[in-house]
Design a protein around this motif. Structure first.
Motif, PDB file in Angstrom:
ATOM      1  N   THR A 112      10.609  -8.584  -5.572  1.00 19.15           N
ATOM      2  CA  THR A 112      10.594  -8.976  -6.975  1.00 19.15           C
ATOM      3  C   THR A 112       9.853  -7.938  -7.803  1.00 19.15           C
ATOM      4  O   THR A 112       9.177  -7.048  -7.275  1.00 19.15           O
ATOM      5  N   GLY A 113       9.958  -8.092  -9.131  1.00 16.66           N
ATOM      6  CA  GLY A 113       9.225  -7.187 -10.007  1.00 16.66           C
ATOM      7  C   GLY A 113       7.730  -7.301  -9.810  1.00 16.66           C
ATOM      8  O   GLY A 113       7.009  -6.297  -9.805  1.00 16.66           O
ATOM      9  N   ASP A 114       7.227  -8.547  -9.637  1.00 14.26           N
ATOM     10  CA  ASP A 114       5.796  -8.736  -9.384  1.00 14.26           C
ATOM     11  C   ASP A 114       5.369  -8.042  -8.100  1.00 14.26           C
ATOM     12  O   ASP A 114       4.287  -7.438  -8.026  1.00 14.26           O
ATOM     13  N   PHE A 115       6.215  -8.139  -7.077  1.00  9.15           N
ATOM     14  CA  PHE A 115       5.881  -7.527  -5.789  1.00  9.15           C
ATOM     15  C   PHE A 115       5.818  -6.008  -5.932  1.00  9.15           C
ATOM     16  O   PHE A 115       4.879  -5.364  -5.444  1.00  9.15           O
ATOM     17  N   LEU A 116       6.799  -5.413  -6.587  1.00  7.39           N
ATOM     18  CA  LEU A 116       6.813  -3.955  -6.757  1.00  7.39           C
ATOM     19  C   LEU A 116       5.641  -3.501  -7.608  1.00  7.39           C
ATOM     20  O   LEU A 116       5.019  -2.468  -7.322  1.00  7.39           O
ATOM     21  N   ALA A 117       5.347  -4.248  -8.664  1.00  8.40           N
ATOM     22  CA  ALA A 117       4.204  -3.883  -9.503  1.00  8.40           C
ATOM     23  C   ALA A 117       2.903  -3.985  -8.721  1.00  8.40           C
ATOM     24  O   ALA A 117       2.030  -3.110  -8.831  1.00  8.40           O
ATOM     25  N   SER A 118       2.769  -5.037  -7.899  1.00  6.88           N
ATOM     26  CA  SER A 118       1.539  -5.217  -7.128  1.00  6.88           C
ATOM     27  C   SER A 118       1.345  -4.128  -6.094  1.00  6.88           C
ATOM     28  O   SER A 118       0.214  -3.778  -5.753  1.00  6.88           O
ATOM     29  N   MET A 119       2.444  -3.586  -5.564  1.00  5.46           N
ATOM     30  CA  MET A 119       2.322  -2.516  -4.584  1.00  5.46           C
ATOM     31  C   MET A 119       1.620  -1.293  -5.172  1.00  5.46           C
ATOM     32  O   MET A 119       0.964  -0.545  -4.447  1.00  5.46           O
ATOM     33  N   MET A 120       1.736  -1.100  -6.489  1.00  9.22           N
ATOM     34  CA  MET A 120       1.105   0.053  -7.135  1.00  9.22           C
ATOM     35  C   MET A 120      -0.245  -0.284  -7.765  1.00  9.22           C
ATOM     36  O   MET A 120      -0.965   0.624  -8.194  1.00  9.22           O
ATOM     37  N   LEU A 121      -0.573  -1.581  -7.851  1.00  9.10           N
ATOM     38  CA  LEU A 121      -1.807  -1.987  -8.508  1.00  9.10           C
ATOM     39  C   LEU A 121      -2.989  -1.990  -7.541  1.00  9.10           C
ATOM     40  O   LEU A 121      -2.815  -2.103  -6.326  1.00  9.10           O
ATOM     41  N   THR A 122      -4.173  -1.905  -8.103  1.00  7.53           N
ATOM     42  CA  THR A 122      -5.392  -2.044  -7.300  1.00  7.53           C
ATOM     43  C   THR A 122      -5.825  -3.496  -7.211  1.00  7.53           C
ATOM     44  O   THR A 122      -6.599  -3.856  -6.326  1.00  7.53           O
ATOM     45  N   GLU A 123      -5.346  -4.334  -8.135  1.00 10.10           N
ATOM     46  CA  GLU A 123      -5.587  -5.777  -8.091  1.00 10.10           C
ATOM     47  C   GLU A 123      -4.221  -6.451  -8.099  1.00 10.10           C
ATOM     48  O   GLU A 123      -3.559  -6.520  -9.123  1.00 10.10           O
ATOM     49  N   VAL A 124      -3.790  -6.931  -6.921  1.00 12.54           N
ATOM     50  CA  VAL A 124      -2.431  -7.439  -6.785  1.00 12.54           C
ATOM     51  C   VAL A 124      -2.266  -8.735  -7.562  1.00 12.54           C
ATOM     52  O   VAL A 124      -3.230  -9.457  -7.830  1.00 12.54           O
ATOM     53  N   LEU A 125      -1.023  -9.026  -7.917  1.00 14.66           N
ATOM     54  CA  LEU A 125      -0.712 -10.229  -8.673  1.00 14.66           C
ATOM     55  C   LEU A 125      -0.694 -11.438  -7.748  1.00 14.66           C
ATOM     56  O   LEU A 125      -0.353 -11.330  -6.566  1.00 14.66           O
ATOM     57  N   PRO A 134      -6.221   0.924   0.600  1.00 10.33           N
ATOM     58  CA  PRO A 134      -7.533   1.524   0.310  1.00 10.33           C
ATOM     59  C   PRO A 134      -7.387   2.917  -0.292  1.00 10.33           C
ATOM     60  O   PRO A 134      -6.546   3.706   0.130  1.00 10.33           O
ATOM     61  N   GLY A 135      -8.202   3.194  -1.281  1.00 13.48           N
ATOM     62  CA  GLY A 135      -8.191   4.512  -1.893  1.00 13.48           C
ATOM     63  C   GLY A 135      -7.214   4.669  -3.028  1.00 13.48           C
ATOM     64  O   GLY A 135      -7.197   5.722  -3.684  1.00 13.48           O
ATOM     65  N   ASP A 136      -6.393   3.658  -3.309  1.00 11.18           N
ATOM     66  CA  ASP A 136      -5.430   3.700  -4.405  1.00 11.18           C
ATOM     67  C   ASP A 136      -4.636   5.010  -4.423  1.00 11.18           C
ATOM     68  O   ASP A 136      -4.836   5.883  -5.267  1.00 11.18           O
ATOM     69  N   PRO A 137      -3.683   5.171  -3.476  1.00 14.97           N
ATOM     70  CA  PRO A 137      -2.917   6.422  -3.430  1.00 14.97           C
ATOM     71  C   PRO A 137      -2.026   6.636  -4.641  1.00 14.97           C
ATOM     72  O   PRO A 137      -1.542   7.752  -4.864  1.00 14.97           O
ATOM     73  N   PHE A 138      -1.802   5.595  -5.460  1.00 15.47           N
ATOM     74  CA  PHE A 138      -0.940   5.751  -6.626  1.00 15.47           C
ATOM     75  C   PHE A 138      -1.685   6.375  -7.808  1.00 15.47           C
ATOM     76  O   PHE A 138      -1.065   6.733  -8.805  1.00 15.47           O
ATOM     77  N   THR A 139      -3.009   6.462  -7.715  1.00 13.99           N
ATOM     78  CA  THR A 139      -3.777   7.186  -8.721  1.00 13.99           C
ATOM     79  C   THR A 139      -4.093   8.563  -8.158  1.00 13.99           C
ATOM     80  O   THR A 139      -4.925   8.710  -7.266  1.00 13.99           O
ATOM     81  N   LEU A 140      -3.401   9.565  -8.672  1.00 15.48           N
ATOM     82  CA  LEU A 140      -3.536  10.919  -8.150  1.00 15.48           C
ATOM     83  C   LEU A 140      -4.857  11.533  -8.599  1.00 15.48           C
ATOM     84  O   LEU A 140      -5.476  11.065  -9.573  1.00 15.48           O
ATOM     85  N   PRO A 141      -5.303  12.592  -7.928  1.00 18.65           N
ATOM     86  CA  PRO A 141      -6.555  13.247  -8.337  1.00 18.65           C
ATOM     87  C   PRO A 141      -6.500  13.678  -9.801  1.00 18.65           C
ATOM     88  O   PRO A 141      -5.518  14.272 -10.251  1.00 18.65           O
ATOM     89  N   GLY A 142      -7.561  13.362 -10.529  1.00 18.68           N
ATOM     90  CA  GLY A 142      -7.623  13.714 -11.936  1.00 18.68           C
ATOM     91  C   GLY A 142      -7.021  12.676 -12.857  1.00 18.68           C
ATOM     92  O   GLY A 142      -7.095  12.816 -14.081  1.00 18.68           O
ATOM     93  N   GLU A 143      -6.442  11.612 -12.310  1.00 21.18           N
ATOM     94  CA  GLU A 143      -5.836  10.573 -13.136  1.00 21.18           C
ATOM     95  C   GLU A 143      -6.795   9.407 -13.337  1.00 21.18           C
ATOM     96  O   GLU A 143      -7.680   9.155 -12.515  1.00 21.18           O
ATOM     97  N   THR A 144      -6.587   8.671 -14.415  1.00 23.16           N
ATOM     98  CA  THR A 144      -7.363   7.482 -14.730  1.00 23.16           C
ATOM     99  C   THR A 144      -6.406   6.338 -15.025  1.00 23.16           C
ATOM    100  O   THR A 144      -5.471   6.503 -15.817  1.00 23.16           O
ATOM    101  N   ARG A 145      -6.635   5.210 -14.366  1.00 23.88           N
ATOM    102  CA  ARG A 145      -5.800   4.041 -14.657  1.00 23.88           C
ATOM    103  C   ARG A 145      -6.129   3.486 -16.040  1.00 23.88           C
ATOM    104  O   ARG A 145      -7.281   3.506 -16.474  1.00 23.88           O
ATOM    105  N   LEU A 146      -5.112   2.928 -16.703  1.00 23.39           N
ATOM    106  CA  LEU A 146      -5.282   2.433 -18.060  1.00 23.39           C
ATOM    107  C   LEU A 146      -4.864   0.969 -18.153  1.00 23.39           C
ATOM    108  O   LEU A 146      -4.053   0.477 -17.363  1.00 23.39           O
TER     109      LEU A 146
END
Length: 723
Positions: A112-125, A134-146
């Motif tokens: 589902t959309g919630d599932f796909l979004a949660s896979m990229m989030l640090t706090e799952v739905l 662990p380590g939030d691989p979707f936030t690359l070096p130098g990036e900041t989550r918004l």
């Protein structure tokens, strides 16, 4: 007064003469001045106009030069920030590829959309059952989550600073098809601030087409939309990437924004007429037709029936071209190929021939090919032949189809596709020009396996599944120098996570969220009158509960004796027809909602059914009473053994009491469990729960029971006598 009057009278002639002379002079002097007067009135306006034109021209040229310079500067700034924004699209595409190809948390069906979004989030739905990596691989070096919708929770949006000109680049990935908690706001809703705050994609997949009235079964599923003229065999999911970049030049403020859409395609399970992990071999006995799509994850080997049967094989399209389910993808036949980035190097072959005859060729095999969604397929001149399949050098090197076939032992133990003998044949480059391939009917393609989760126990050991990823070496048994049964490192939480570890995934899910029914293997108690005796022979009339020592034989005909051999495997299968009454089989029930959670039994059930005869199945579920008044359950005679719940002994009816009794070697519970383990367990272990053991027996040995006496039986008898 008189004097004054006289003076006036004397001056009249003088005045008259003066006026006359003055008039004459004016007339004479002004007679030649009209042209000069006209010219004197044109000079000033002309001069003024000329000066004005010069000023205006100079001003226009100056303004034009200024604006052109400003436009050039703006365009340069625009191009600069556009170049700076382009890497954001590449980053978003890379994250989507990681999501589908390398993130092992991807669900089995359509996420589902919630599932796909949660896979990229640090706090799952809530409700997704996921654990963040662990380590939030979707936030690359130098990036900041918004937090782009200002709800206090970081979203799948990031910002980073460009290396070239220090611009702050912001981008987001949207996958939701409807707002959480408000289904009225969905992908079909008009643009609004509420839709933007819900992070719902602006549109669905661009290729989506509405199902026709004749295709009422073609419906969206879990936010995945129907595509390809309403066919229900494939669905698409839209990923929307938004990029926003303002430049850092306050003197010339410029902004750039992009919207990028990527559609992911998922095949429904009902697409496939056949799906094989191993080689798909089709050899018709009679005329054989098949419709629709097929996939052989290894090789495709096909031919018609034997020559004497006059039988051909024909692969039709999925249906008539007038059908709503007709389409190119719905009829494609694909063979295996290695995924990009995989350590495996494999290319499946399309072979005219089968391994059963150890020969290439055979009767006619025809494949209809697609033209368009509105035209009938091509049915003529699309025959797979020995000289136009994908394998060549057959006669030169003495090849047979079995050489092309995938090695089943390597496939099962290592989950890798390797030809049995690659030295006797080569890939035929001419196959690429075969119309069956160029018209999109048969081709190589890496297809995601229909996800079959690990139904084996969550024992934190490798096996029976040898690997869980094609690209992640840490999830591959063969890449770590280990064997089946070896312990999984505790740091490998992708496999051993409490709720979503891939090792025994469904058992972990059941422990945390549901009901778990653990059915034990049937323990055959043997033949009570034949203890310490092995009845296995090579005779056809032997006890079928035990495997034959050799291929059984039966004597038929008159003298001289005619001996007919019966296949050993065929004879083994017949043992299932025999129902030994002396047996025990149980089931343990667990439920996560109990106070003790899902790890301590809620109930223990006797589930020993005896379907050998109508009377035996009735007696197995009929519960009477002994003369003492106790419930009659006789596992030696098969009476009252199916469907009865047994209560716990009060001394270990709680989780703590059970743990204490289990850890105490002198407790009755530990003695009983040890006796069962020694009686019915293999002391040498064996795959998949333990490292494999190779000798003249199969391990774990399936016939460790009361009636079998061998070197293990001695240990069993000695063990029982000590208890």
């Amino acid at each position: 007064m008189n004097r004054h009057l006289l003076r006036r009278a004397l001056r009249l002639p003088q005045a008259a003469i003066k006026r006359l002379v003055t008039g004459l002079l004016q007339l004479v002097l002004l007679a030649n001045r009209p042209a000069r007067l006209a010219r004197s009135g044109f000079v000033l306006p002309t001069t003024v106009l000329l000066v004005l034109m010069v000023v205006l021209t100079a001003t226009a040229l100056t303004y034009r030069s200024f604006t052109r310079s400003d436009m050039a500067i703006s365009q340069r700034e625009q191009q600069a920030i556009a170049n700076a924004a382009t890497p954001a699209l590449d980053r978003a595409r890379a994250k989507i590829e990681f999501l589908f190809n390398k993130d092992n948390r991807l669900s089995s069906g359509l996420p589902t959309g919630d599932f796909l979004a949660s896979m990229m989030l640090t706090e799952v739905l809530p409700g997704t059952g996921l654990t963040p990596i662990p380590g939030d691989p979707f936030t690359l070096p130098g990036e900041t989550r918004l937090d782009i919708n200002r709800d206090g929770t970081p979203d799948n949006a990031w910002s980073f600073v460009s290396d070239n000109n220090n611009e702050i680049i912001t981008y987001s990935i949207l996958v939701e098809d409807e707002a959480r908690g408000n289904a009225a706001i969905n992908v079909q809703s008009p643009l609004s601030q509420a839709k933007a705050d819900a992070l719902v994609t602006r549109t669905g997949p661009l290729a989506t087409t509405e199902a026709t009235t004749g295709c009422s079964n073609a419906r969206a599923e879990k936010g995945w939309q129907v595509v390809s003229d309403g066919t229900s065999s494939a669905l698409q999911k839209n990923f929307q990437v938004n990029v926003f970049v303002p430049n850092a030049n306050n003197a010339n403020r410029t902004v750039e924004s992009f919207e990028f859409q990527q559609s992911r395609i998922a095949d429904r399970g009902n697409k496939w007429a056949a799906w094989f992990r191993y080689d798909l071999e089709i050899f018709a006995g009679r005329s054989f037709n098949i419709n629709g799509a097929m996939h052989a994850d290894s090789n495709l080997m096909v031919r018609g029936g034997p020559s004497e049967t006059n039988a051909d094989f024909t692969a039709f399209m999925i249906s008539s071209h007038n059908s709503c389910v007709y389409g190119k993808e719905a009829s494609e036949i694909t063979v295996g190929a290695s995924r990009e980035g995989s350590t495996e190097n494999f290319q499946g072959q399309i072979v005219k021939g089968v391994t059963t005859d150890s020969a290439y060729g055979g009767r006619k095999a025809t494949f209809h090919t697609w033209v368009s969604d509105d035209e009938a397929p091509i049915v003529d001149d699309r025959e797979l032949k020995d000289d136009n399949d994908s394998v060549k050098d057959k006669g030169v090197k003495g090849s047979v189809p079995a050489d092309v076939a995938v090695n089943p032992l390597v496939l099962f133990t290592q989950d890798r596709r390797v030809p049995t003998n690659a030295s006797t044949w080569t890939r035929d480059a001419a196959w690429d020009a075969n119309p069956i391939r160029t018209e999109g009917r048969i081709f190589n393609k890496s297809v995601d396996k229909p996800f079959v989760d690990d139904f084996f126990r969550a024992d934190n050991r490798w096996g029976p599944k040898p690997r869980y990823s094609d690209t992640d070496a840490t999830l591959d048994l063969t890449q770590n120098g280990l064997t089946s049964g070896a312990n999984i490192a505790s740091a490998n939480t992708l496999l051993t996570g409490d709720t979503d570890g891939l090792d025994g995934y469904w058992e972990r899910q059941a422990v945390a969220y549901g009901l778990r029914l653990v059915m034990g293997q049937r323990l055959e108690l043997g033949n009570p009158r034949e203890w310490n005796f092995n009845p296995a022979t090579n005779a056809i009339g032997q006890d079928r509960l035990y495997p034959p020592d050799a291929m059984p034989t039966v004597v038929t005909g008159a003298m001289p004796t005619v001996v007919t051999k019966v296949g050993a495997n065929e004879f083994r299968q017949k043992r299932a027809l025999r129902d030994n009454l002396a047996a025990v089989q149980g089931m343990v029930v667990y439920h996560y909602g109990l106070p003790s959670g899902g790890e301590f039994p809620a109930a223990c059930m006797a589930m020993t059914a005896h379907p050998g005869t109508t009377q035996s199945i009735i007696e197995s579920r009929t519960f009477g009473n002994w003369l003492s008044g106790d419930i009659r359950t006789s596992f030696l005679t098969g009476k009252g053994t199916n469907g009865w719940e047994f209560g716990f002994n009060p001394s270990f009816a709680t989780e703590g009491g059970f743990e204490t009794a289990y850890n105490l070697n002198s407790s009755p519970l530990k003695k009983a469990l040890s006796n069962v383990a020694y009686f019915a367990g293999d002391l040498l272990g064996g795959a998949p729960s333990f490292p494999p053991e190779q000798d003249s027996f199969v391990h774990p040995y399936p016939y460790l029971s009361m009636g079998l006496y061998h070197r293990f039986g001695q240990g069993v008898v000695q063990s029982i006598s000590k208890r």
